[in-house]
Design a protein around this motif. Sequence first.
Motif, PDB file in Angstrom:
ATOM      1  N   ILE A  27       0.855  -1.180   0.000  1.00 40.21           N
ATOM      2  CA  ILE A  27       0.000   0.000   0.000  1.00 40.21           C
ATOM      3  C   ILE A  27       0.894   1.234   0.000  1.00 40.21           C
ATOM      4  O   ILE A  27       1.713   1.416   0.899  1.00 40.21           O
ATOM      5  CB  ILE A  27      -0.920   0.037   1.249  1.00 40.21           C
ATOM      6  CG1 ILE A  27      -1.681  -1.271   1.418  1.00 40.21           C
ATOM      7  CG2 ILE A  27      -1.839   1.246   1.196  1.00 40.21           C
ATOM      8  CD1 ILE A  27      -2.670  -1.592   0.351  1.00 40.21           C
ATOM      9  N   SER A  30      -3.278   6.096   1.332  1.00 42.24           N
ATOM     10  CA  SER A  30      -4.708   5.934   1.555  1.00 42.24           C
ATOM     11  C   SER A  30      -5.344   7.315   1.660  1.00 42.24           C
ATOM     12  O   SER A  30      -4.820   8.185   2.365  1.00 42.24           O
ATOM     13  CB  SER A  30      -4.932   5.128   2.836  1.00 42.24           C
ATOM     14  OG  SER A  30      -6.299   5.004   3.107  1.00 42.24           O
ATOM     15  N   LEU A  53      -5.283   3.583  -2.029  1.00 41.51           N
ATOM     16  CA  LEU A  53      -6.611   3.226  -1.539  1.00 41.51           C
ATOM     17  C   LEU A  53      -7.482   4.453  -1.353  1.00 41.51           C
ATOM     18  O   LEU A  53      -7.003   5.488  -0.897  1.00 41.51           O
ATOM     19  CB  LEU A  53      -6.506   2.485  -0.197  1.00 41.51           C
ATOM     20  CG  LEU A  53      -5.629   1.252  -0.163  1.00 41.51           C
ATOM     21  CD1 LEU A  53      -5.622   0.674   1.250  1.00 41.51           C
ATOM     22  CD2 LEU A  53      -6.114   0.218  -1.151  1.00 41.51           C
ATOM     23  N   HIS A  55     -11.029   5.393   0.687  1.00 42.99           N
ATOM     24  CA  HIS A  55     -11.927   4.846   1.708  1.00 42.99           C
ATOM     25  C   HIS A  55     -13.043   5.837   2.015  1.00 42.99           C
ATOM     26  O   HIS A  55     -12.863   7.042   1.809  1.00 42.99           O
ATOM     27  CB  HIS A  55     -11.152   4.459   2.979  1.00 42.99           C
ATOM     28  CG  HIS A  55     -10.337   5.581   3.557  1.00 42.99           C
ATOM     29  ND1 HIS A  55     -10.867   6.501   4.417  1.00 42.99           N
ATOM     30  CD2 HIS A  55      -9.039   5.930   3.382  1.00 42.99           C
ATOM     31  CE1 HIS A  55      -9.931   7.363   4.771  1.00 42.99           C
ATOM     32  NE2 HIS A  55      -8.807   7.047   4.137  1.00 42.99           N
TER      33      HIS A  55
END
Length: 56
Positions: A27, A30, A53, A55
């Motif tokens: 990763i 985010s 990512l 979210h």
Amino acid sequence: METDQDVSAAFAAIRDLVAKKCLRPRIDSSYPLEEHKAAYARLASREAKGSILLHP
């Protein structure tokens, strides 16, 4: 051509490797969904060293 059984078996194998900690996702960063433009800018920069990512 792959069958549903082939795909299921492949996902099961990946799941097992993750469970055994033999395979870990990489990763890079985010972002909250509201910052999707910043996430896309990171992707477009080609400097990310893994997944980006989003979210809720």
